[in-house]
Design a protein around this motif. Structure first.
Motif, PDB file in Angstrom:
ATOM      1  N   LEU A 158      42.761  15.328  59.333  1.00 31.02           N
ATOM      2  CA  LEU A 158      43.701  14.652  58.452  1.00 31.02           C
ATOM      3  C   LEU A 158      44.365  15.648  57.513  1.00 31.02           C
ATOM      4  N   GLN A 218      46.159  15.814  54.088  1.00 26.43           N
ATOM      5  CA  GLN A 218      46.248  14.956  52.908  1.00 26.43           C
ATOM      6  C   GLN A 218      46.728  15.768  51.710  1.00 26.43           C
ATOM      7  N   ALA A 270      44.710  13.159  46.985  1.00 29.69           N
ATOM      8  CA  ALA A 270      44.210  11.987  47.711  1.00 29.69           C
ATOM      9  C   ALA A 270      42.698  11.871  47.525  1.00 29.69           C
ATOM     10  N   GLU A 324      37.637  11.107  51.601  1.00 27.21           N
ATOM     11  CA  GLU A 324      37.151  10.131  52.568  1.00 27.21           C
ATOM     12  C   GLU A 324      35.627  10.081  52.531  1.00 27.21           C
ATOM     13  N   ASP A 359      48.703  21.075  50.367  1.00 28.36           N
ATOM     14  CA  ASP A 359      47.985  20.033  51.097  1.00 28.36           C
ATOM     15  C   ASP A 359      46.597  20.515  51.493  1.00 28.36           C
ATOM     16  N   ASN A 391      48.314  11.947  60.427  1.00 29.66           N
ATOM     17  CA  ASN A 391      48.920  11.112  59.391  1.00 29.66           C
ATOM     18  C   ASN A 391      48.144   9.831  59.154  1.00 29.66           C
ATOM     19  N   GLY A 392      47.016   9.673  59.839  1.00 31.21           N
ATOM     20  CA  GLY A 392      46.227   8.470  59.664  1.00 31.21           C
ATOM     21  C   GLY A 392      46.755   7.280  60.431  1.00 31.21           C
TER      22      GLY A 392
END
Length: 307
Positions: free
Chosen positions: A95, A97, A101, A104, A117, A248-249
């Motif tokens: 991912l 991100q 963010a 997770e 990022d 991008n999920g």
């Protein structure tokens, strides 16, 4: 397990968002995520920090990032590009991100990039992981691959894939065609789902023997494998739950277009006969009993099938 189209979707995402970026910092948060990197987590962190990602590549279902030569780490000779080999396992996610963010739940590796990022490796089931490996020349072409993938054959989506050479290899074998399609040393990238879909498109039962199938039939099967994976790639891959997402999920939706896999007792889209499910090693095979008649032992032993 993700199959070739899913891995290619991830590779394209990495190519877009990560290639050309410098890795500024790495944090390994779970030891199992680097268990394939024998020197350990600290060595992997040291070797990645300061490297520039120069390419995102794939062979079959093997995925890796090419890293510039940089400064040698404790387990690496000076000079030469390296590969960061990514094993997605059953639930691994790569991912990209923003640094702001939230983390997770199963964030195992965090890589900070000079873009601001983060490249995050998230793995709920902890079967996947990262490892650094040297790049070695391939025996079947001009490119290089990680040494751990040197035995892997080219896949039908590879521009250097030699279909006729694979047909010759299949004709020399005496095994069921589905088993041969899953043999990554013969042809890579075809997993259980796409083997069933390709065989259905080619109207061939997976239990038919490779040395009893004609060259035109084998070419038809390989072409069908290419086409079904190209269709899946166009739709973003095959996703059966929330564990597969791209960088991008976003999940793929090709499962809605599968013709036989997972459709036991539902009508064949081509002839209407109920799809049949059969045990195959520790998995399942799905086929149409009318479009893909199973071989009869006497017929299978008598000669070449197909024209």
């Amino acid at each position: 397990m993700p199959e070739l189209p899913e891995v290619e979707v991830v590779r394209r995402g990495l190519e877009k968002f990560v290639v050309g970026r410098t890795i500024t910092d790495v944090e390994v948060n779970h030891p199992r995520a680097v268990r394939r990197h024998v020197p350990g987590a600290r060595d992997l962190e040291a070797q990645l920090t300061g490297r520039v990602v120069t390419a995102a590549r794939r062979r079959g279902k093997f995925l890796w990032l090419v890293l510039d030569g940089g400064e040698p780490g404790d387990s690496e000779p000076a000079g030469g590009d390296l590969a960061l080999v990514v094993h997605l396992g059953m639930s691994g996610q790569m991912l990209v991100q923003p640094s702001t963010a939230p983390d997770e739940k199963h964030l195992h590796i965090r890589t900070r990039l000079d873009s601001g990022d983060e490249l995050r490796f998230v793995d709920q089931r902890t079967f996947g992981g990262w490892a650094i490996a040297p790049l070695v020349p391939t025996p079947d072409g001009p490119d290089t691959v990680p040494d751990s993938a040197a035995h892997i054959a080219r896949d039908p989506m590879d521009e250097l894939f030699d279909r006729d050479a694979v047909v010759d290899t299949l004709r020399r074998k005496h095994t069921e065609i589905k088993r041969a399609l899953l043999d990554q040393t013969v042809v890579s990238g075809i997993g259980n789902i796409y083997a069933d879909e390709a065989l259905w498109r080619a109207k061939v039962h997976g239990a038919r023997l490779t040395d009893r199938l004609s060259r035109p039939v084998l070419r038809r099967i390989l072409d069908a494998a290419h086409d079904v994976m190209a269709d899946a790639l166009h739709q973003g891959g095959t996703s059966f739950d929330a564990l597969y997402v791209n960088v991008n999920g976003e999940s793929g939706y090709f499962d809605r277009s599968l013709s036989v896999y997972g459709r036991a007792d539902r009508p064949c889209p081509r002839c209407g006969a109920p799809i049949r499910r059969q045990k195959f090693t520790n998995r399942s095979s799905f086929s149409c009993p009318r479009c893909q008649p199973a071989p009869r032992p006497a017929a299978a032993a008598s000669g070449t099938i197909g024209t």
